[in-house]
Scaffold this motif. Structure first.
Motif, PDB file in Angstrom:
ATOM      1  N   ARG A   1      81.127   2.013  73.161  1.00  0.00           N
ATOM      2  CA  ARG A   1      82.488   1.491  73.104  1.00  0.00           C
ATOM      3  C   ARG A   1      83.467   2.568  72.632  1.00  0.00           C
ATOM      4  O   ARG A   1      83.077   3.589  72.073  1.00  0.00           O
ATOM      5  N   PHE A   2      84.774   2.330  72.882  1.00  0.00           N
ATOM      6  CA  PHE A   2      85.828   3.192  72.370  1.00  0.00           C
ATOM      7  C   PHE A   2      86.583   2.462  71.275  1.00  0.00           C
ATOM      8  O   PHE A   2      86.703   1.225  71.288  1.00  0.00           O
ATOM      9  N   GLN A   3      87.125   3.241  70.352  1.00  0.00           N
ATOM     10  CA  GLN A   3      87.999   2.669  69.347  1.00  0.00           C
ATOM     11  C   GLN A   3      89.054   3.701  68.968  1.00  0.00           C
ATOM     12  O   GLN A   3      88.895   4.902  69.210  1.00  0.00           O
ATOM     13  N   ILE A   4      90.165   3.234  68.391  1.00  0.00           N
ATOM     14  CA  ILE A   4      91.267   4.130  68.022  1.00  0.00           C
ATOM     15  C   ILE A   4      90.819   5.048  66.894  1.00  0.00           C
ATOM     16  O   ILE A   4      90.213   4.613  65.922  1.00  0.00           O
ATOM     17  N   ASP A   5      91.156   6.326  67.067  1.00  0.00           N
ATOM     18  CA  ASP A   5      90.811   7.339  66.070  1.00  0.00           C
ATOM     19  C   ASP A   5      92.045   7.612  65.211  1.00  0.00           C
ATOM     20  O   ASP A   5      92.973   8.324  65.632  1.00  0.00           O
TER      21      ASP A   5
END
Length: 546
Positions: free
Chosen positions: A401-405
């Motif tokens: 998954r992707f998430q805000i960095d």
């Protein structure tokens, strides 16, 4: 004498009157009463009177016959383009310089006229030389009637012909005949300069649909997003007023940083400029280029790629220090968008950090808008993120998954409204910032002019003719800048598209009436009046005898 009306009660009379001065005052004297206006119109007497008077005026006889639908038109030609730009062509000395260089060669055609036709075509309908040969038939261009396509090709080859054998150890420094023209034009106007100590350099790429000559056409980084096609690189040097000084052309795989060194070598060797300060954007910077510049003793003000330079990112931006406010147009502290600058030294390397608060605010808002849209996109799934560079900039992967960095967001915030310069000049930080900001103004001029440069030489197969073709685009840049400079002196800022449109509709119609030839000019509309005034060109009379 003139006609006027006089109304008594509900009746209007037509009078023939003239002005006369009586006791220092102008009074009207009635010469004849022609009758009631309504009766003259109803009986047709007014039309007969006007027609009778028209017999004694060639102008109104022609106009009247034309209005009645008589077959008078023998030829219509567009006169606006050549009318205005030929004056600039001559006053800049281009005609004289080309004739001086061509006089030793016995061409069987007017070579200077061939160059002139090609340049005028670049200004009004950029395209190939084949298109130019057909285009000229609709225009009144002195000396161009007999020019043929093969003569245009020969002219392009003459302009781009090398002056000497190519030195194997200097593949980027080939000198051609067009170089002599550029240098002669600069020498003619050099007395207008107190000194040429600041030059701006920019490049563009032009792709080919064919092979692109023997060596100019190469695959390289395509600014037109056409990596499948061969291209060439064209560089243009402008002075601090945005005036084109010189052009250079290289194979399409030449890097900008590589082309900078021979450009400055030519400025010093052939333009006889002793002190040159190179001002270039962050795309031109590299350690190797700076070392070559230093070795030659050149001065420079160069932009630094903050995100790619560890020194700029980790040391220069991290240094504490007090900023000085800079007001470009005045010392008024209420002036809009003042710059803030500070000087930073890292060993013997000098940097200037610049901040624009308005730009910083815009950068922050833009980033917040992207992150907000990113949050919504993540709710709908990760697949949308793959092709979006703006999104990928602020995300990190977590398993599948992707998430805000948040770390990337904070790191990017350090660059809001900032840019970093490096220099070896003795100018103050304030002066350095303002000179670099001037580069943006010149680049804006360059961007608006690129339509002339981006004329692809599709039909040329040799390096010489390709160089000549592109050089004509450079001369078009020179003429365009000169016209816009003259307009600005009068306080007029006219849209280039409007100028081209209006001049392209100024025409002359050749008429023949009762065995006499006449030339009738169409109405000058839009920007034509201001353009002719700025260039000192008188428009032809509305009607003249041929």
């Amino acid at each position: 004498m003139f006609i006027r009306t006089q109304t008594n009660a509900d009746r209007t009379y037509l009078l023939l009157v003239e002005n006369e001065r009586v006791a220092g005052r102008v009074q009207q004297k009635i010469i004849a009463r022609l009758g009631r206006l309504d009766e003259l119109v109803r009986s047709g007497e007014l039309d007969r009177l006007l027609k009778s008077l028209g017999r004694f005026s060639e102008k109104y006889a022609v106009l009247g016959a034309h209005a009645q639908g008589a077959t008078l038109n023998t030829r219509t030609r567009i006169v606006g383009p050549a009318l205005i730009f030929e004056r600039l062509w001559q006053e800049l000395g281009i005609e004289e310089v080309i004739n001086e260089l061509a006089h030793t060669r016995r061409f069987a055609f007017a070579l200077e006229r061939a160059v002139w036709v090609t340049v005028l075509h670049r200004l009004f309908s950029p395209g190939s030389d084949r298109a130019a040969e057909k285009w000229k038939a609709d225009y009144a261009i002195a000396g161009a009637e007999e020019l043929e396509l093969h003569q245009l090709y020969r002219t392009m080859g003459w302009l781009g012909e090398p002056l000497e054998a190519q030195a194997s150890n200097q593949p980027l420094a080939l000198r051609t005949r067009k170089d002599l023209i550029e240098e002669a034009l600069f020498a003619r106007r050099r007395d207008l300069f107190t000194q040429l100590d600041l030059v701006f350099f920019d490049t563009t790429s032009i792709y080919f649909e064919g092979e692109g000559g023997e060596s100019l056409g190469e695959h390289g980084h395509s600014k037109d997003h056409r990596p499948d096609l061969k291209q060439m690189v064209v560089g243009v040097v402008l002075d601090d007023l945005g005036r084109p000084l010189m052009s250079q052309m290289w194979p399409g795989n030449t890097a900008d940083v590589t082309s900078l060194v021979p450009v400055v070598d030519r400025l010093r060797a052939h333009f006889h400029v002793n002190e040159v300060c190179i001002v270039a954007d962050r795309g031109m910077i590299s350690a190797a280029t700076i070392e070559q510049i230093k070795a030659r003793g050149w001065r420079y003000i160069l932009g630094v790629r903050m995100r790619r330079s560890n020194e700029a990112n980790q040391e220069v931006l991290a240094r504490a220090g007090r900023y000085e406010e800079v007001y470009p147009k005045s010392e008024n502290p209420k002036a809009p968008s003042p710059l803030k600058v500070k000087e930073v030294w890292v060993e013997d390397r000098r940097y200037v950090v610049c901040v624009n608060e308005d730009q910083a605010t815009k950068d922050r808002y833009d980033r917040e808008a992207i992150v907000s849209a990113l949050q919504e996109a993540l709710k709908r799934g990760d697949k949308q993120l793959i092709g979006n560079r703006g999104y990928r900039k602020y995300v990190k992967s977590s398993g599948e998954r992707f998430q805000i960095d948040q770390g990337k967001i904070e790191a990017e915030a350090r660059f809001d409204g900032k840019w970093v310069l490096t220099t070896n000049t003795e100018l103050t930080a304030r002066q350095i910032a303002l000179k670099y900001k001037q580069l943006w103004e010149v680049e804006e001029i360059f961007r608006t002019m690129k339509s002339q440069l981006a004329t692809r030489p599709i039909y040329h197969k040799s390096n010489d003719t390709i160089r000549g073709h592109v050089f004509c685009s450079f001369l078009a840049l020179l003429l365009r800048h000169e016209l816009q400079t003259r307009l600005e002196r009068h306080g007029w800022k006219l849209e280039w598209a409007h100028i081209i449109h209006d001049l392209d509709r100024l025409q002359e119609v050749e008429l023949e009436l009762d065995g006499k030839g006449y030339v009738l000019r169409t109405e000058a509309k839009g920007t034509v009046g201001k353009v002719s005034q700025a260039t000192g060109v008188a428009l032809p009379p509305t009607l003249r005898i041929r």
